[in-house]
Design a protein around this motif. Structure first.
Motif, mmCIF file in Angstrom:
data_model
loop_
_atom_site.group_PDB
_atom_site.id
_atom_site.type_symbol
_atom_site.label_atom_id
_atom_site.label_comp_id
_atom_site.label_asym_id
_atom_site.label_seq_id
_atom_site.Cartn_x
_atom_site.Cartn_y
_atom_site.Cartn_z
ATOM 1 N N VAL A 1 -39.804 -15.157 -8.633
ATOM 2 C CA VAL A 1 -40.269 -13.773 -8.434
ATOM 3 C C VAL A 1 -41.522 -13.508 -9.263
ATOM 4 O O VAL A 1 -42.494 -12.917 -8.776
ATOM 5 N N ALA A 2 -41.517 -13.967 -10.518
ATOM 6 C CA ALA A 2 -42.699 -13.779 -11.363
ATOM 7 C C ALA A 2 -43.904 -14.517 -10.783
ATOM 8 O O ALA A 2 -45.022 -13.987 -10.785
ATOM 9 N N GLY A 3 -43.690 -15.707 -10.276
ATOM 10 C CA GLY A 3 -44.789 -16.458 -9.647
ATOM 11 C C GLY A 3 -45.344 -15.745 -8.431
ATOM 12 O O GLY A 3 -46.557 -15.705 -8.222
ATOM 13 N N ALA A 4 -44.446 -15.165 -7.621
ATOM 14 C CA ALA A 4 -44.894 -14.421 -6.439
ATOM 15 C C ALA A 4 -45.695 -13.194 -6.844
ATOM 16 O O ALA A 4 -46.717 -12.863 -6.218
ATOM 17 N N LEU A 5 -45.254 -12.506 -7.898
ATOM 18 C CA LEU A 5 -45.988 -11.330 -8.369
ATOM 19 C C LEU A 5 -47.368 -11.705 -8.893
ATOM 20 O O LEU A 5 -48.362 -11.020 -8.597
ATOM 21 N N VAL B 1 -31.780 -17.826 -0.351
ATOM 22 C CA VAL B 1 -32.162 -18.174 -1.717
ATOM 23 C C VAL B 1 -31.010 -17.897 -2.672
ATOM 24 O O VAL B 1 -30.705 -18.698 -3.552
ATOM 25 N N LEU B 2 -30.345 -16.769 -2.477
ATOM 26 C CA LEU B 2 -29.213 -16.441 -3.344
ATOM 27 C C LEU B 2 -28.079 -17.432 -3.164
ATOM 28 O O LEU B 2 -27.380 -17.773 -4.121
ATOM 29 N N ALA C 1 -26.582 -19.724 -14.752
ATOM 30 C CA ALA C 1 -27.623 -20.515 -15.391
ATOM 31 C C ALA C 1 -28.855 -20.659 -14.515
ATOM 32 O O ALA C 1 -29.934 -20.945 -15.016
ATOM 33 N N ALA C 2 -28.725 -20.451 -13.216
ATOM 34 C CA ALA C 2 -29.851 -20.641 -12.308
ATOM 35 C C ALA C 2 -30.641 -19.356 -12.052
ATOM 36 O O ALA C 2 -31.635 -19.383 -11.332
ATOM 37 N N TRP C 3 -30.221 -18.243 -12.626
ATOM 38 C CA TRP C 3 -30.941 -16.994 -12.402
ATOM 39 C C TRP C 3 -32.335 -17.029 -13.007
ATOM 40 O O TRP C 3 -33.222 -16.311 -12.575
#
Length: 90
Positions: free
Chosen positions: A23-27, A3-4, A14-16
């Motif tokens: 990550v927020a969606g997974a949480l 992924v990185l 810009a893609a971070w």
């Protein structure tokens, strides 16, 4: 790590935001899954308690232990020993 590598190839810093969004969606998905699991377990326990209380409603005090044992066997976990909420002997 793949992924990185994909993020790095998208154009650097810009893609971070995309990584943060994933990550927020997974949480959010994990919290939602755990909340539904908790609510399901709470509902099952409430229904089991309601059935036990209904079964005990018209029994004599000498037979109540037998009724509670019978209800434990009929619990959603089947009264298996060692299974949380099963009602078996521990």
């Amino acid at each position: 790590m793949a992924v990185l590598g994909v993020v790095a190839s998208l154009g650097g810093g810009a893609a971070w935001w995309l990584v943060g969004l994933v990550v927020a969606g997974a949480l959010v998905a994990e919290v939602t899954r755990r909340w539904f699991g908790f609510r399901t377990a709470a509902r099952r326990e409430a229904e089991h308690t309601r059935r036990v209380l209904a079964a005990l409603g018209g029994t004599e005090s000498g037979h109540r232990a037998e009724v509670v044992r019978a209800c434990a066997v009929l619990a959603p976990t089947g009264g298996r020993p060692g299974v949380r909420g099963g009602g078996g002997r521990r």
